[in-house]
Design a protein around this motif. Sequence first.
Motif, PDB file in Angstrom:
ATOM      1  N   LYS A 132       0.790  -1.159   0.072  1.00  0.00           N
ATOM      2  CA  LYS A 132       0.032  -0.055  -0.045  1.00  0.00           C
ATOM      3  C   LYS A 132       0.991   1.142  -0.189  1.00  0.00           C
ATOM      4  O   LYS A 132       0.592   2.294  -0.595  1.00  0.00           O
ATOM      5  N   THR A 133       1.865   1.070   0.772  1.00  0.00           N
ATOM      6  CA  THR A 133       2.705   2.272   0.789  1.00  0.00           C
ATOM      7  C   THR A 133       3.481   2.656  -0.686  1.00  0.00           C
ATOM      8  O   THR A 133       3.507   3.781  -0.794  1.00  0.00           O
ATOM      9  N   LEU A 134       3.862   1.450  -1.232  1.00  0.00           N
ATOM     10  CA  LEU A 134       4.657   1.844  -2.392  1.00  0.00           C
ATOM     11  C   LEU A 134       3.514   2.420  -3.492  1.00  0.00           C
ATOM     12  O   LEU A 134       3.863   3.275  -4.451  1.00  0.00           O
ATOM     13  N   GLU A 135       2.100   2.022  -3.392  1.00  0.00           N
ATOM     14  CA  GLU A 135       1.270   2.417  -4.288  1.00  0.00           C
ATOM     15  C   GLU A 135       1.016   4.146  -4.045  1.00  0.00           C
ATOM     16  O   GLU A 135       0.686   4.940  -4.854  1.00  0.00           O
ATOM     17  N   LEU A 136       1.066   4.375  -2.735  1.00  0.00           N
ATOM     18  CA  LEU A 136       1.000   5.621  -2.396  1.00  0.00           C
ATOM     19  C   LEU A 136       1.820   6.571  -2.792  1.00  0.00           C
ATOM     20  O   LEU A 136       2.016   7.700  -3.452  1.00  0.00           O
ATOM     21  N   LEU A 137       3.408   6.038  -2.620  1.00  0.00           N
ATOM     22  CA  LEU A 137       4.407   6.694  -2.884  1.00  0.00           C
ATOM     23  C   LEU A 137       4.352   7.017  -4.395  1.00  0.00           C
ATOM     24  O   LEU A 137       4.853   7.974  -4.954  1.00  0.00           O
ATOM     25  N   GLU A 138       3.859   5.992  -5.047  1.00  0.00           N
ATOM     26  CA  GLU A 138       4.195   6.133  -6.619  1.00  0.00           C
ATOM     27  C   GLU A 138       2.975   7.412  -7.103  1.00  0.00           C
ATOM     28  O   GLU A 138       3.413   7.882  -8.180  1.00  0.00           O
ATOM     29  N   GLN A 139       1.935   7.654  -6.376  1.00  0.00           N
ATOM     30  CA  GLN A 139       1.046   8.600  -6.456  1.00  0.00           C
ATOM     31  C   GLN A 139       1.693   9.976  -6.638  1.00  0.00           C
ATOM     32  O   GLN A 139       1.271  10.973  -6.968  1.00  0.00           O
TER      33      GLN A 139
ATOM     34  N   GLU B 296      13.114  -1.618  -9.119  1.00  0.00           N
ATOM     35  CA  GLU B 296      13.944  -2.493  -8.522  1.00  0.00           C
ATOM     36  C   GLU B 296      13.013  -3.438  -7.880  1.00  0.00           C
ATOM     37  O   GLU B 296      13.312  -4.846  -7.680  1.00  0.00           O
ATOM     38  N   MET B 297      12.283  -2.645  -7.001  1.00  0.00           N
ATOM     39  CA  MET B 297      11.605  -3.436  -5.869  1.00  0.00           C
ATOM     40  C   MET B 297      10.338  -4.137  -6.656  1.00  0.00           C
ATOM     41  O   MET B 297       9.669  -5.209  -5.932  1.00  0.00           O
ATOM     42  N   LYS B 298       9.867  -4.135  -7.633  1.00  0.00           N
ATOM     43  CA  LYS B 298       8.862  -4.906  -8.262  1.00  0.00           C
ATOM     44  C   LYS B 298       9.152  -6.085  -8.724  1.00  0.00           C
ATOM     45  O   LYS B 298       8.368  -6.935  -8.963  1.00  0.00           O
ATOM     46  N   ASP B 299      10.620  -6.530  -8.742  1.00  0.00           N
ATOM     47  CA  ASP B 299      11.121  -7.784  -9.296  1.00  0.00           C
ATOM     48  C   ASP B 299      10.880  -8.823  -8.004  1.00  0.00           C
ATOM     49  O   ASP B 299      11.758  -8.707  -7.179  1.00  0.00           O
ATOM     50  N   LYS B 300       9.955  -9.268  -7.949  1.00  0.00           N
ATOM     51  CA  LYS B 300       9.695 -10.409  -6.753  1.00  0.00           C
ATOM     52  C   LYS B 300      10.432 -11.655  -6.604  1.00  0.00           C
ATOM     53  O   LYS B 300      10.705 -12.117  -5.600  1.00  0.00           O
ATOM     54  N   SER B 301      11.281 -11.737  -7.796  1.00  0.00           N
ATOM     55  CA  SER B 301      12.303 -13.151  -7.852  1.00  0.00           C
ATOM     56  C   SER B 301      13.405 -12.502  -7.128  1.00  0.00           C
ATOM     57  O   SER B 301      14.405 -13.381  -6.944  1.00  0.00           O
ATOM     58  N   SER B 302      13.648 -11.346  -6.972  1.00  0.00           N
ATOM     59  CA  SER B 302      15.124 -10.762  -6.447  1.00  0.00           C
ATOM     60  C   SER B 302      15.135 -11.188  -4.990  1.00  0.00           C
ATOM     61  O   SER B 302      14.155 -10.848  -3.983  1.00  0.00           O
ATOM     62  N   ARG B 303      16.408 -11.361  -4.833  1.00  0.00           N
ATOM     63  CA  ARG B 303      16.778 -11.725  -3.309  1.00  0.00           C
ATOM     64  C   ARG B 303      17.521 -10.591  -2.618  1.00  0.00           C
ATOM     65  O   ARG B 303      17.913 -10.337  -1.665  1.00  0.00           O
ATOM     66  N   LYS B 304      17.470  -9.397  -3.427  1.00  0.00           N
ATOM     67  CA  LYS B 304      18.235  -8.117  -2.947  1.00  0.00           C
ATOM     68  C   LYS B 304      17.413  -7.564  -1.861  1.00  0.00           C
ATOM     69  O   LYS B 304      16.310  -7.661  -1.719  1.00  0.00           O
TER      70      LYS B 304
ATOM     71  N   GLU C 267      18.031   8.197  -9.137  1.00  0.00           N
ATOM     72  CA  GLU C 267      17.679   9.768  -9.751  1.00  0.00           C
ATOM     73  C   GLU C 267      17.050  10.702  -8.462  1.00  0.00           C
ATOM     74  O   GLU C 267      17.435  11.808  -8.401  1.00  0.00           O
ATOM     75  N   LEU C 268      16.439   9.964  -7.801  1.00  0.00           N
ATOM     76  CA  LEU C 268      15.835  10.697  -6.497  1.00  0.00           C
ATOM     77  C   LEU C 268      16.523  10.563  -5.421  1.00  0.00           C
ATOM     78  O   LEU C 268      16.321  11.225  -4.142  1.00  0.00           O
ATOM     79  N   LYS C 269      17.735   9.773  -5.483  1.00  0.00           N
ATOM     80  CA  LYS C 269      18.598   9.565  -4.163  1.00  0.00           C
ATOM     81  C   LYS C 269      17.879   9.015  -3.002  1.00  0.00           C
ATOM     82  O   LYS C 269      17.660   9.655  -1.952  1.00  0.00           O
ATOM     83  N   LEU C 270      16.991   7.939  -3.448  1.00  0.00           N
ATOM     84  CA  LEU C 270      16.154   7.176  -2.405  1.00  0.00           C
ATOM     85  C   LEU C 270      16.815   5.983  -2.166  1.00  0.00           C
ATOM     86  O   LEU C 270      17.066   5.240  -3.147  1.00  0.00           O
ATOM     87  N   LYS C 271      16.409   5.278  -1.119  1.00  0.00           N
ATOM     88  CA  LYS C 271      16.900   3.856  -0.784  1.00  0.00           C
ATOM     89  C   LYS C 271      15.541   3.353  -0.164  1.00  0.00           C
ATOM     90  O   LYS C 271      15.031   4.191   0.738  1.00  0.00           O
ATOM     91  N   PHE C 272      15.347   1.774  -0.148  1.00  0.00           N
ATOM     92  CA  PHE C 272      14.211   1.329   0.326  1.00  0.00           C
ATOM     93  C   PHE C 272      14.517  -0.202   0.910  1.00  0.00           C
ATOM     94  O   PHE C 272      15.267  -0.871   0.013  1.00  0.00           O
ATOM     95  N   PHE C 273      14.119  -0.580   1.958  1.00  0.00           N
ATOM     96  CA  PHE C 273      14.267  -1.887   2.305  1.00  0.00           C
ATOM     97  C   PHE C 273      12.857  -2.296   3.089  1.00  0.00           C
ATOM     98  O   PHE C 273      11.980  -1.380   3.592  1.00  0.00           O
ATOM     99  N   LEU C 274      12.825  -3.589   2.860  1.00  0.00           N
ATOM    100  CA  LEU C 274      11.685  -4.001   3.875  1.00  0.00           C
ATOM    101  C   LEU C 274      12.276  -4.844   5.070  1.00  0.00           C
ATOM    102  O   LEU C 274      13.204  -5.540   5.112  1.00  0.00           O
ATOM    103  N   SER C 275      11.507  -4.867   6.161  1.00  0.00           N
ATOM    104  CA  SER C 275      11.972  -5.611   7.336  1.00  0.00           C
ATOM    105  C   SER C 275      10.537  -6.015   8.161  1.00  0.00           C
ATOM    106  O   SER C 275       9.510  -5.571   7.915  1.00  0.00           O
TER     107      SER C 275
END
Length: 216
Positions: free
Chosen positions: A16-23, A30-38, A45-53
């Motif tokens: 939900k948060t990613l949907e809202l941020l997209e708006q 990069e985060m949309k690739d569900k097979s990634s183990r990153k 471009e925006l100098k942002l980093k994201f992680f899930l925990s």
Amino acid sequence: MEYLTFALAKGRLAAKTLELLEQIGITCEEMKDKSSRKLIFVNEELKLKFFLSKGPDVPTYVEYGGADIGVVGSDTILEENRRVYEVLDLGFGKCRMCVCGPASAKELLQHHEMIRVASKYPKIAKDYFYNQKHQTVDIIKLNGSVELGPIVGLSDVIVDIVETGSTLKENGLEVLEEICPLSARMIVNQVSMKMEAERIKKILQALKEALKKCEL
Ligand code: PRP
């Protein structure tokens, strides 16, 4: 420019948060690739980093500066009690923190008897029973499927999240008392709030406007 790092609680809240941020034009392909183990994803471009925990770790990362901004449920914020700024109610992930149990346990709550309370949220349970109800109880910490507590006779009641109420219903339990409403919140590291005030305020303002549009 330094990176701003977001810590998102894994699962529905993150989606939900990613949907809202997209708006508001903040995306992370990069985060949309569900097979990634990153574990960490970057928008150069925006100098942002994201992680899930795990949810309970989000306030920890934010307090210690591992993340500048976090999104997590207010249940976790109350339970973890970290030194962070809570800056925005995102309005989704709405549910309630409740005392639940079999209908027969209602009486135990009225007569202030010594009872056993199972919960994933021992701090919230303790605060509610000791400071609000002035009832001495025995709190048993569990890590999930808390509804099992009264079913197997481990506890008289539970303190847990109720969203649709179907888990309770399917297990012969009900809401006995409501403790507080809950929803997803944005939290900010106290130092980042000063050092990156301009960028963070801009994001907050854009989010507030997007949320207002959703309400309309
Ligand atoms: C949560 C909560 C309840 C359930 C409530 O559990 O602890 O069990 O959801 O939702 P409902 O009212 O819509 O049925 P979660 O799925 O997070 O798993 P857990 O039991 O492992 O904590």
